[in-house]
Design an enzyme around this catalytic site. Sequence first.
Site, PDB file in Angstrom:
ATOM      1  N   LYS A  47       7.820   7.246 -33.611  1.00 35.99           N
ATOM      2  CA  LYS A  47       8.630   6.534 -34.613  1.00 35.99           C
ATOM      3  C   LYS A  47       9.420   5.457 -33.875  1.00 35.99           C
ATOM      4  O   LYS A  47       9.697   5.582 -32.679  1.00 35.99           O
ATOM      5  CB  LYS A  47       9.606   7.537 -35.264  1.00 35.99           C
ATOM      6  CG  LYS A  47      10.094   7.122 -36.616  1.00 35.99           C
ATOM      7  CD  LYS A  47       9.126   7.493 -37.735  1.00 35.99           C
ATOM      8  CE  LYS A  47       9.602   6.977 -39.070  1.00 35.99           C
ATOM      9  NZ  LYS A  47       8.698   7.314 -40.159  1.00 35.99           N
ATOM     10  N   VAL A  49       4.545   6.149 -56.396  1.00 31.74           N
ATOM     11  CA  VAL A  49       3.711   7.347 -56.241  1.00 31.74           C
ATOM     12  C   VAL A  49       3.799   8.240 -57.482  1.00 31.74           C
ATOM     13  O   VAL A  49       2.783   8.629 -58.064  1.00 31.74           O
ATOM     14  CB  VAL A  49       4.128   8.163 -54.993  1.00 31.74           C
ATOM     15  CG1 VAL A  49       3.204   9.372 -54.830  1.00 31.74           C
ATOM     16  CG2 VAL A  49       4.078   7.298 -53.736  1.00 31.74           C
TER      17      VAL A  49
HETATM   18  P1  NAD Z   1       9.639   4.260 -55.355  1.00 33.29           P
HETATM   19  O1  NAD Z   1      10.892   3.609 -54.897  1.00 33.29           O
HETATM   20  O2  NAD Z   1       8.504   3.396 -55.821  1.00 33.29           O
HETATM   21  O3  NAD Z   1       9.959   5.294 -56.515  1.00 33.29           O
HETATM   22  C1  NAD Z   1      11.032   6.162 -56.501  1.00 33.29           C
HETATM   23  C2  NAD Z   1      11.456   6.371 -57.938  1.00 33.29           C
HETATM   24  O4  NAD Z   1      12.471   7.376 -57.951  1.00 33.29           O
HETATM   25  C3  NAD Z   1      12.047   5.118 -58.582  1.00 33.29           C
HETATM   26  O5  NAD Z   1      11.468   4.908 -59.853  1.00 33.29           O
HETATM   27  C4  NAD Z   1      13.548   5.436 -58.672  1.00 33.29           C
HETATM   28  O6  NAD Z   1      14.161   4.839 -59.803  1.00 33.29           O
HETATM   29  C5  NAD Z   1      13.528   6.931 -58.784  1.00 33.29           C
HETATM   30  N1  NAD Z   1      14.767   7.589 -58.358  1.00 33.29           N
HETATM   31  C6  NAD Z   1      15.540   7.298 -57.282  1.00 33.29           C
HETATM   32  N2  NAD Z   1      16.577   8.131 -57.212  1.00 33.29           N
HETATM   33  C7  NAD Z   1      16.466   8.980 -58.260  1.00 33.29           C
HETATM   34  C8  NAD Z   1      17.234  10.064 -58.734  1.00 33.29           C
HETATM   35  N3  NAD Z   1      18.346  10.406 -58.105  1.00 33.29           N
HETATM   36  N4  NAD Z   1      16.822  10.711 -59.828  1.00 33.29           N
HETATM   37  C9  NAD Z   1      15.677  10.339 -60.469  1.00 33.29           C
HETATM   38  N5  NAD Z   1      14.914   9.306 -60.074  1.00 33.29           N
HETATM   39  C10 NAD Z   1      15.298   8.633 -58.989  1.00 33.29           C
HETATM   40  O7  NAD Z   1       9.175   5.199 -54.127  1.00 33.29           O
HETATM   41  P2  NAD Z   1       7.748   5.845 -53.885  1.00 33.29           P
HETATM   42  O8  NAD Z   1       6.991   4.987 -52.938  1.00 33.29           O
HETATM   43  O9  NAD Z   1       7.158   6.252 -55.176  1.00 33.29           O
HETATM   44  O10 NAD Z   1       8.180   7.138 -53.048  1.00 33.29           O
HETATM   45  C11 NAD Z   1       8.785   8.247 -53.676  1.00 33.29           C
HETATM   46  C12 NAD Z   1       9.105   9.309 -52.651  1.00 33.29           C
HETATM   47  O11 NAD Z   1       7.922   9.677 -51.942  1.00 33.29           O
HETATM   48  C13 NAD Z   1      10.095   8.889 -51.564  1.00 33.29           C
HETATM   49  O12 NAD Z   1      10.841  10.026 -51.179  1.00 33.29           O
HETATM   50  C14 NAD Z   1       9.193   8.467 -50.423  1.00 33.29           C
HETATM   51  O13 NAD Z   1       9.847   8.581 -49.172  1.00 33.29           O
HETATM   52  C15 NAD Z   1       8.087   9.493 -50.546  1.00 33.29           C
HETATM   53  N6  NAD Z   1       6.809   9.080 -49.968  1.00 33.29           N
HETATM   54  C16 NAD Z   1       6.205   7.945 -50.394  1.00 33.29           C
HETATM   55  C17 NAD Z   1       4.987   7.570 -49.832  1.00 33.29           C
HETATM   56  C18 NAD Z   1       4.279   6.325 -50.290  1.00 33.29           C
HETATM   57  O14 NAD Z   1       3.091   6.155 -49.959  1.00 33.29           O
HETATM   58  N7  NAD Z   1       4.904   5.447 -51.040  1.00 33.29           N
HETATM   59  C19 NAD Z   1       4.387   8.367 -48.839  1.00 33.29           C
HETATM   60  C20 NAD Z   1       5.033   9.555 -48.446  1.00 33.29           C
HETATM   61  C21 NAD Z   1       6.248   9.888 -49.026  1.00 33.29           C
END
Ligand code: NAD
Length: 348
Positions: free
Chosen positions: A79, A182
Amino acid sequence: MQISEIRVDGYEKVVRCQDSATGLHALIAVHDTTLGPALGGMRMLPYASEDEALFDVLRLARGMTYKSAVADTGLGGGKSVVIGDPKLKSRAFFEAMGRFVDSLGGKYITAEDMNIGIEDLNNVRRQTRWVTGLSLSDGGSGNPSPYTARGCFMGMKAVLEEAFGSASFTGRHVLLQGVGAVGGRLAELCQEAGAKVTICDINEARVKELCAKHGFQSVPDARHLEVACDVYAPCARGATINDATIPQLKCKAIAGCANNQLLEPRHADVLKQKGIVYAPDYVINAGGIINVSIELIPGGYNEPKALEKIDRIYENLRQVFQISREQKISTHNAAEKLAERRLAAARR
Ligand code: NAD
């Protein structure tokens, strides 16, 4: 540019870079390269001190070793963290970061993480080839989110089998917290497979849009734990599984993409005692890293190969559940055992 080594027990290499010309102050941690070069994202945060940044980079690099070992990416764990205010980014700054990454000669390969975008990575790429996660047009694997969603969906099948004896989604009720990149796609996949889907998000416009488009049910975010469901999918933020929320859970299983869902590892033991099947987050959300890892195979990125490997998340979770059952340990501990088993086999 000054590059100096920080000796840390249990880590192959930890290095610091200070560059007076650009103001870059960054750390790279290579935890373990037994299974391959250490891949892990680069994040930029205004850490209060270098010690705080070091704590973060060490913790995250070790996590990547375990995530990649279980996902069988053929990569190790590493990292990097850039210490500073993301508002102060510049091209020269990330070119310096590129030279820093390059100084490790491919032992560490970088990718996107918090506050780092494609443009920043393109600037890093000017100085080093050890970058993944670039856009499709630049020969990269593009946006990882749909692949993470697919991996979660495959993992949910193993979860359904473990909790209900069948991988079928028909008639199952899935509750998702967070329907961003996601979670939104995962909700669609669950519904297409026959599940009833309820969603919540603090972004009300997004909930409205998805409900209108797909006919999902919705619940206000503050009340989502009142919903009885078969599978609860945390797809928003970390630490949502804790002493306050566990007694409120009305689900048979937890399977979502959010990182670091458990406030502490012991919460996986509490879930096991309550008979709730928990899919360890880093096992079920590995679709993105698996997709990126395919950029490094001979011939470069190839989507069918990526999908074939992402779909193995189903099998990886089955193994985690089997270890958990046989050894009477939490699925969190079982996933660590699976990773350690793979690392030990490679060392032999
Ligand atoms: P994103 O920012 O596109 O979506 C997150 C969503 O969660 C948003 O719509 C936001 O409004 C909502 N949100 C934030 N805080 C909230 C709360 N307190 N209550 C309810 N909703 C809330 O992010 P993403 O890329 O979809 O990722 C989502 C999660 O998955 C994150 O924890 C990220 O670290 C993890 N993740 C993502 C990936 C990836 O490929 N994008 C890979 C591994 C892990």
